[in-house]
Design a protein around this motif. Sequence first.
Motif, PDB file in Angstrom:
ATOM      1  N   VAL A 105       0.848  -1.204   0.000  1.00 40.21           N
ATOM      2  CA  VAL A 105       0.000   0.000   0.000  1.00 40.21           C
ATOM      3  C   VAL A 105       0.872   1.239   0.000  1.00 40.21           C
ATOM      4  CG1 VAL A 105      -1.643   1.361   1.352  1.00 40.21           C
ATOM      5  CG2 VAL A 105      -1.971  -1.110   1.097  1.00 40.21           C
ATOM      6  N   SER A 106       1.896   1.244   0.863  1.00 43.68           N
ATOM      7  CA  SER A 106       2.811   2.386   0.948  1.00 43.68           C
ATOM      8  C   SER A 106       3.516   2.637  -0.381  1.00 43.68           C
ATOM      9  CB  SER A 106       3.841   2.150   2.065  1.00 43.68           C
ATOM     10  OG  SER A 106       4.737   3.240   2.145  1.00 43.68           O
ATOM     11  N   GLN A 107       3.945   1.551  -1.014  1.00 46.13           N
ATOM     12  CA  GLN A 107       4.646   1.678  -2.301  1.00 46.13           C
ATOM     13  C   GLN A 107       3.698   2.205  -3.387  1.00 46.13           C
ATOM     14  OE1 GLN A 107       7.946   1.296  -3.053  1.00 46.13           O
ATOM     15  NE2 GLN A 107       8.187   1.112  -0.814  1.00 46.13           N
ATOM     16  N   SER A 108       2.433   1.798  -3.350  1.00 44.68           N
ATOM     17  CA  SER A 108       1.460   2.281  -4.328  1.00 44.68           C
ATOM     18  C   SER A 108       1.247   3.783  -4.195  1.00 44.68           C
ATOM     19  CB  SER A 108       0.119   1.549  -4.144  1.00 44.68           C
ATOM     20  OG  SER A 108       0.244   0.171  -4.428  1.00 44.68           O
ATOM     21  N   ILE A 109       1.149   4.266  -2.963  1.00 42.92           N
ATOM     22  CA  ILE A 109       0.951   5.702  -2.749  1.00 42.92           C
ATOM     23  C   ILE A 109       2.185   6.479  -3.183  1.00 42.92           C
ATOM     24  CG2 ILE A 109       0.555   7.495  -1.021  1.00 42.92           C
ATOM     25  CD1 ILE A 109      -1.905   5.785  -1.728  1.00 42.92           C
ATOM     26  N   LEU A 110       3.371   5.964  -2.851  1.00 44.94           N
ATOM     27  CA  LEU A 110       4.607   6.623  -3.273  1.00 44.94           C
ATOM     28  C   LEU A 110       4.705   6.693  -4.794  1.00 44.94           C
ATOM     29  CD1 LEU A 110       7.187   5.108  -0.727  1.00 44.94           C
ATOM     30  CD2 LEU A 110       6.425   7.500  -0.863  1.00 44.94           C
ATOM     31  N   LYS A 111       4.308   5.602  -5.453  1.00 46.69           N
ATOM     32  CA  LYS A 111       4.356   5.572  -6.915  1.00 46.69           C
ATOM     33  C   LYS A 111       3.400   6.594  -7.514  1.00 46.69           C
ATOM     34  CE  LYS A 111       3.913   2.461 -10.888  1.00 46.69           C
ATOM     35  NZ  LYS A 111       3.585   1.073 -11.334  1.00 46.69           N
ATOM     36  N   LEU A 112       2.184   6.692  -6.941  1.00 47.73           N
ATOM     37  CA  LEU A 112       1.204   7.650  -7.447  1.00 47.73           C
ATOM     38  C   LEU A 112       1.697   9.077  -7.229  1.00 47.73           C
ATOM     39  CD1 LEU A 112      -1.578   8.121  -8.718  1.00 47.73           C
ATOM     40  CD2 LEU A 112      -2.567   8.047  -6.414  1.00 47.73           C
ATOM     41  N   GLU A 113       2.276   9.340  -6.055  1.00 52.87           N
ATOM     42  CA  GLU A 113       2.801  10.675  -5.772  1.00 52.87           C
ATOM     43  C   GLU A 113       3.937  11.022  -6.737  1.00 52.87           C
ATOM     44  OE1 GLU A 113       2.008  11.436  -1.026  1.00 52.87           O
ATOM     45  OE2 GLU A 113       3.740  10.202  -1.605  1.00 52.87           O
ATOM     46  N   LYS A 114       4.751  10.037  -7.056  1.00 51.33           N
ATOM     47  CA  LYS A 114       5.862  10.265  -7.987  1.00 51.33           C
ATOM     48  C   LYS A 114       5.349  10.554  -9.388  1.00 51.33           C
ATOM     49  CE  LYS A 114      10.138   8.174  -9.687  1.00 51.33           C
ATOM     50  NZ  LYS A 114      11.042   6.982  -9.621  1.00 51.33           N
ATOM     51  N   GLU A 115       4.349   9.776  -9.836  1.00 53.44           N
ATOM     52  CA  GLU A 115       3.822   9.974 -11.186  1.00 53.44           C
ATOM     53  C   GLU A 115       3.099  11.312 -11.319  1.00 53.44           C
ATOM     54  OE1 GLU A 115       1.569   6.789 -12.795  1.00 53.44           O
ATOM     55  OE2 GLU A 115       3.096   5.258 -12.425  1.00 53.44           O
ATOM     56  N   ARG A 134       2.399  12.240   6.506  1.00 54.23           N
ATOM     57  CA  ARG A 134       2.606  11.086   7.359  1.00 54.23           C
ATOM     58  C   ARG A 134       2.743  11.560   8.804  1.00 54.23           C
ATOM     59  NH1 ARG A 134       3.055  10.720   1.773  1.00 54.23           N
ATOM     60  NH2 ARG A 134       3.545   8.579   1.104  1.00 54.23           N
ATOM     61  N   THR A 135       1.930  11.008   9.705  1.00 55.24           N
ATOM     62  CA  THR A 135       1.999  11.366  11.123  1.00 55.24           C
ATOM     63  C   THR A 135       2.113  10.096  11.952  1.00 55.24           C
ATOM     64  OG1 THR A 135      -0.361  11.256  11.620  1.00 55.24           O
ATOM     65  CG2 THR A 135       0.444  13.302  10.626  1.00 55.24           C
ATOM     66  N   SER A 136       2.347  10.258  13.226  1.00 61.97           N
ATOM     67  CA  SER A 136       2.472   9.102  14.123  1.00 61.97           C
ATOM     68  C   SER A 136       1.130   8.389  14.307  1.00 61.97           C
ATOM     69  CB  SER A 136       3.002   9.551  15.488  1.00 61.97           C
ATOM     70  OG  SER A 136       2.126  10.527  16.066  1.00 61.97           O
ATOM     71  N   LYS A 137       0.030   9.082  14.048  1.00 65.66           N
ATOM     72  CA  LYS A 137      -1.311   8.503  14.202  1.00 65.66           C
ATOM     73  C   LYS A 137      -1.894   7.987  12.893  1.00 65.66           C
ATOM     74  CE  LYS A 137      -2.534  11.340  18.210  1.00 65.66           C
ATOM     75  NZ  LYS A 137      -3.518  12.300  18.769  1.00 65.66           N
ATOM     76  N   GLY A 138      -1.143   8.155  11.824  1.00 68.25           N
ATOM     77  CA  GLY A 138      -1.641   7.699  10.531  1.00 68.25           C
ATOM     78  C   GLY A 138      -1.286   8.679   9.436  1.00 68.25           C
ATOM     79  N   VAL A 139      -2.163   8.850   8.451  1.00 68.54           N
ATOM     80  CA  VAL A 139      -1.920   9.756   7.344  1.00 68.54           C
ATOM     81  C   VAL A 139      -3.111  10.700   7.184  1.00 68.54           C
ATOM     82  CG1 VAL A 139      -0.382   8.201   6.061  1.00 68.54           C
ATOM     83  CG2 VAL A 139      -2.856   8.086   5.693  1.00 68.54           C
ATOM     84  N   VAL A 140      -2.824  11.915   6.685  1.00 68.48           N
ATOM     85  CA  VAL A 140      -3.837  12.935   6.472  1.00 68.48           C
ATOM     86  C   VAL A 140      -3.663  13.507   5.072  1.00 68.48           C
ATOM     87  CG1 VAL A 140      -4.797  15.115   7.266  1.00 68.48           C
ATOM     88  CG2 VAL A 140      -3.863  13.501   8.931  1.00 68.48           C
ATOM     89  N   LEU A 141      -4.737  13.705   4.380  1.00 63.93           N
ATOM     90  CA  LEU A 141      -4.668  14.257   3.031  1.00 63.93           C
ATOM     91  C   LEU A 141      -4.102  15.670   3.047  1.00 63.93           C
ATOM     92  CD1 LEU A 141      -8.121  13.117   1.602  1.00 63.93           C
ATOM     93  CD2 LEU A 141      -5.896  12.445   0.679  1.00 63.93           C
TER      94      LEU A 141
END
Length: 295
Positions: free
Chosen positions: A34-44, A52-59
Amino acid sequence: MKGKLDLYRVFNVVSQKNSFSKAAEELFMTQSAVSQSILKLEKELDIQLFYRTSKGVVLTNEGKILNDYVNSALGIIQAAEDKLLDFKMLKNGELRIGVGDTISRYFLLPYLEDFRFKYPGIKLKILNGTTSEIVTFIKSGAADVGICNLPIHDEHLEITPCMEIHDIFVCGTKYKKITAKPVRLERLMELPLIFLEKKTISRMYVERFIKKKGLQVSPVFELGSYDLVMDFAKNNLGISCVVKEFAEEYLSKGLLYEVVLEEEIPSRSIGIVSLKSVPLSRAAEKFVGGINALK
């Protein structure tokens, strides 16, 4: 764009769960995938989508904008899939049937009622016409199936007989005396005859039989309505040629009397017609199957 659809699905679930781990559980993926998919989308897209936070992720603000469109797009795709499922389960759709007035009234109505009861979501469109017009409807794609008088000879059509019918002559009380014994065709041709209009399958079939016996048909009335053919005979205007199965109510009530011939006209059929080259829709398959099951 095509290759990003799976990435957008992952992005959408992460945005709903605000967590890579929870999204991974939802998607049956590893957290790393999942992490790699988000990184790939952000890169593209060359943009950061989550903080990225200690409690999770926020848009991020950009992620929120993208998420609005992704939600809408995936919603449309889901709606399309649901619509296809409705078609598959016959909860939606349309069935177009080519048929004439007489067959509609005296043959088709019970099958339409049964189909409508089983599949209320299917819209029924009835295209009225003669047999030749119904064949044109089928070939042009305007109708899915047709219910016609047979015989029809056309190598492009799939023809399935579904009901045997018998052409007979009937009369009213004025001519009742001729029903006392079988009548010769020669004698019948001397009487005032009532037929359907020329070029109808029913008319041509009977006329062809009579001509093979060396006789000519010269009706005093040629009518466009089957009901009129019966009513004219009932009102003593002549001897009408009708289909016995469609005249049963008149015969059973004594409104008409069958003129028995020394040589019966061979039986023929009503049939279901469709194009050989085009597979029937699921709705059409169920409709045809219903006729075959109930006949």
